[in-house]
Design a protein around this motif. Structure first.
Motif, PDB file in Angstrom:
ATOM      1  N   GLU A 148      -4.548   0.060 -11.135  1.00 25.20           N
ATOM      2  CA  GLU A 148      -5.876   0.169 -10.518  1.00 25.20           C
ATOM      3  C   GLU A 148      -5.798   0.905  -9.175  1.00 25.20           C
ATOM      4  O   GLU A 148      -6.599   1.798  -8.902  1.00 25.20           O
ATOM      5  N   ASN A 149      -4.836   0.535  -8.337  1.00 26.80           N
ATOM      6  CA  ASN A 149      -4.730   1.150  -7.013  1.00 26.80           C
ATOM      7  C   ASN A 149      -4.222   2.592  -7.071  1.00 26.80           C
ATOM      8  O   ASN A 149      -4.672   3.439  -6.302  1.00 26.80           O
TER       9      ASN A 149
ATOM     10  N   TYR B  37       1.974   1.822  -3.508  1.00 25.82           N
ATOM     11  CA  TYR B  37       0.918   2.442  -4.324  1.00 25.82           C
ATOM     12  C   TYR B  37       0.895   3.954  -4.093  1.00 25.82           C
ATOM     13  O   TYR B  37       0.816   4.740  -5.034  1.00 25.82           O
TER      14      TYR B  37
ATOM     15  N   GLN C  53       0.825  -1.202   0.000  1.00 25.11           N
ATOM     16  CA  GLN C  53       0.000   0.000   0.000  1.00 25.11           C
ATOM     17  C   GLN C  53       0.867   1.263   0.000  1.00 25.11           C
ATOM     18  O   GLN C  53       0.545   2.250  -0.662  1.00 25.11           O
TER      19      GLN C  53
ATOM     20  N   GLY D 118      -7.798   9.449  -7.936  1.00 28.33           N
ATOM     21  CA  GLY D 118      -9.185   9.861  -8.073  1.00 28.33           C
ATOM     22  C   GLY D 118      -9.442  10.530  -9.410  1.00 28.33           C
ATOM     23  O   GLY D 118      -8.625  10.476 -10.324  1.00 28.33           O
ATOM     24  N   SER D 119     -10.535  11.206  -9.496  1.00 30.70           N
ATOM     25  CA  SER D 119     -10.946  11.856 -10.735  1.00 30.70           C
ATOM     26  C   SER D 119     -10.171  13.159 -10.938  1.00 30.70           C
ATOM     27  O   SER D 119     -10.069  13.982 -10.036  1.00 30.70           O
TER      28      SER D 119
ATOM     29  N   LYS E  61      -7.144   4.681  -7.997  1.00 34.18           N
ATOM     30  CA  LYS E  61      -8.019   4.898  -6.839  1.00 34.18           C
ATOM     31  C   LYS E  61      -7.478   6.007  -5.949  1.00 34.18           C
ATOM     32  O   LYS E  61      -8.243   6.809  -5.413  1.00 34.18           O
ATOM     33  N   ILE E  62      -6.176   6.047  -5.767  1.00 38.24           N
ATOM     34  CA  ILE E  62      -5.567   7.072  -4.920  1.00 38.24           C
ATOM     35  C   ILE E  62      -5.687   8.453  -5.571  1.00 38.24           C
ATOM     36  O   ILE E  62      -6.058   9.428  -4.920  1.00 38.24           O
TER      37      ILE E  62
END
Length: 148
Positions: free
Chosen positions: A63-64, A12, A9, A70-71, A67-68
């Motif tokens: 992918e991760n 990431y 983590q 974001g948009s 996610k971190i």
């Protein structure tokens, strides 16, 4: 296998932070997964176990990291809420339109930028000065404008 429970983590998060510093382009996110994948393919991580995990599961890292991050649209909106244009001086130099811009970032940081329009689609931005002091940046703005 890893030394600490959150080592993957942490990797990431570090990849996301470095990607944002070096490669994130706020003009669009249509190729963001591909850009992250290319970035991940170009890096080396000192921890051999994490590096082996990254090489064997690059899609998981993409992918991760996505996610971190974001948009990008959400990031643009957040920036727009905190960044204010204080002053713009427009000029034309050798046929090019230039815009000298004084930015106020949440009354905590200030920046002077020069944006030059190369053509109808392309432009170039140059950071001239930044400071946490409004007085310093105003002094610099005044000096910069007086040189013209």
């Amino acid at each position: 296998m890893v030394k600490t429970p959150n080592e993957y983590q942490s990797a990431y998060l570090e990849i996301a932070k470095e990607f944002c510093k070096r490669k994130l382009d706020l003009r669009g996110e249509e190729n963001l997964p591909e850009k992250i994948q290319n970035y991940i393919g170009s890096i080396t991580i000192e921890d051999e176990i994490v590096m082996a995990n990254l090489k064997s599961h690059p899609d998981l890292y993409v992918e991760n990291v996505l996610k971190i991050i974001g948009s990008v649209d959400d990031l643009r909106k957040a920036l727009a809420e905190h960044v204010k244009v204080e002053k713009v001086v427009n000029e034309k130099v050798s046929g090019y339109k230039r815009h000298n811009v004084l930015y106020n970032i949440a009354n905590e940081a200030y920046a002077i930028c020069c944006i030059t329009e190369k053509d109808k689609i392309h432009s170039e931005i140059q950071f001239i000065e930044n400071s946490n002091s409004i007085n310093d940046i105003l002094d610099y703005w005044q000096m910069y404008e007086s040189l013209k």
